[in-house]
Scaffold this motif. Sequence first.
Motif, PDB file in Angstrom:
ATOM      1  N   CYS A  98       0.833  -1.199   0.000  1.00  0.00           N
ATOM      2  CA  CYS A  98       0.000   0.000   0.000  1.00  0.00           C
ATOM      3  C   CYS A  98       0.869   1.252   0.000  1.00  0.00           C
ATOM      4  O   CYS A  98       1.778   1.377   0.827  1.00  0.00           O
ATOM      5  CB  CYS A  98      -0.918  -0.022   1.219  1.00  0.00           C
ATOM      6  SG  CYS A  98      -1.884   1.482   1.393  1.00  0.00           S
ATOM      7  N   CYS A 147      -7.143   1.856   3.381  1.00  0.00           N
ATOM      8  CA  CYS A 147      -6.704   3.182   2.928  1.00  0.00           C
ATOM      9  C   CYS A 147      -7.584   3.679   1.792  1.00  0.00           C
ATOM     10  O   CYS A 147      -7.945   4.850   1.738  1.00  0.00           O
ATOM     11  CB  CYS A 147      -5.250   3.152   2.485  1.00  0.00           C
ATOM     12  SG  CYS A 147      -4.115   2.960   3.861  1.00  0.00           S
ATOM     13  N   GLU A 178       0.001   4.120   0.838  1.00  0.00           N
ATOM     14  CA  GLU A 178      -0.392   5.013   1.917  1.00  0.00           C
ATOM     15  C   GLU A 178       0.188   4.562   3.258  1.00  0.00           C
ATOM     16  O   GLU A 178       0.798   5.344   3.964  1.00  0.00           O
ATOM     17  CB  GLU A 178      -1.927   5.075   1.971  1.00  0.00           C
ATOM     18  CG  GLU A 178      -2.492   6.075   2.960  1.00  0.00           C
ATOM     19  CD  GLU A 178      -2.261   7.527   2.580  1.00  0.00           C
ATOM     20  OE1 GLU A 178      -1.862   7.802   1.439  1.00  0.00           O
ATOM     21  OE2 GLU A 178      -2.475   8.389   3.455  1.00  0.00           O
ATOM     22  N   CYS A 179      -0.002   3.309   3.614  1.00  0.00           N
ATOM     23  CA  CYS A 179       0.402   2.840   4.949  1.00  0.00           C
ATOM     24  C   CYS A 179       1.566   1.851   4.926  1.00  0.00           C
ATOM     25  O   CYS A 179       2.102   1.508   5.972  1.00  0.00           O
ATOM     26  CB  CYS A 179      -0.804   2.227   5.671  1.00  0.00           C
ATOM     27  SG  CYS A 179      -1.380   0.699   4.916  1.00  0.00           S
ATOM     28  N   CYS A 227      -4.337  -0.406   0.006  1.00  0.00           N
ATOM     29  CA  CYS A 227      -5.063  -1.497   0.634  1.00  0.00           C
ATOM     30  C   CYS A 227      -6.531  -1.072   0.796  1.00  0.00           C
ATOM     31  O   CYS A 227      -6.858   0.107   0.635  1.00  0.00           O
ATOM     32  CB  CYS A 227      -4.436  -1.859   1.985  1.00  0.00           C
ATOM     33  SG  CYS A 227      -4.627  -0.586   3.237  1.00  0.00           S
TER      34      CYS A 227
HETATM   35 ZN   LIG Z   1      -3.000   1.071   3.340  1.00  0.00          ZN
END
Ligand SMILES: [Zn+2]
Length: 120
Positions: free
Chosen positions: A85, A109, A87-88, A106
């Motif tokens: 992911c 997110c 983002e995370c 994911c």
């Molecule tokens: Zn994520």
Amino acid sequence: MLSQQELERFKVQLLEERRKIVSDMDKLVKESNELGKDGTPDIGDEASDLSNRQLLLSLNEADRAKLMEIEEALERIEEGTYGICEECGEPISIKRLEVKPTAIYCVACKSRLEKLQKRE
Ligand SMILES: [Zn+2]
């Protein structure tokens, strides 16, 4: 993390999707060239000719966007960041990748980002 075998499988899937889009594009370009070769059509033909052109343009734009997503996914496979992911940094579930091999977020997110966008 995805195994080498799984990565290879997604790569094949992405390459196949890319091939399909590229051959569709070729076909559309040829068809639009043929439309342009018409002599002097009456007004009715001209109108339908125009909407055909607009259809071709819009299809091409959607295909172009898809093509870019595929290229990026292939790059991530090469870099070893595919399936993570953006983002995370957590791994994206393989089920999600099977549905959408070009996914960069994911599920958690993605739905969070979609909510944020809606608030604007
Ligand atoms: Zn994520």
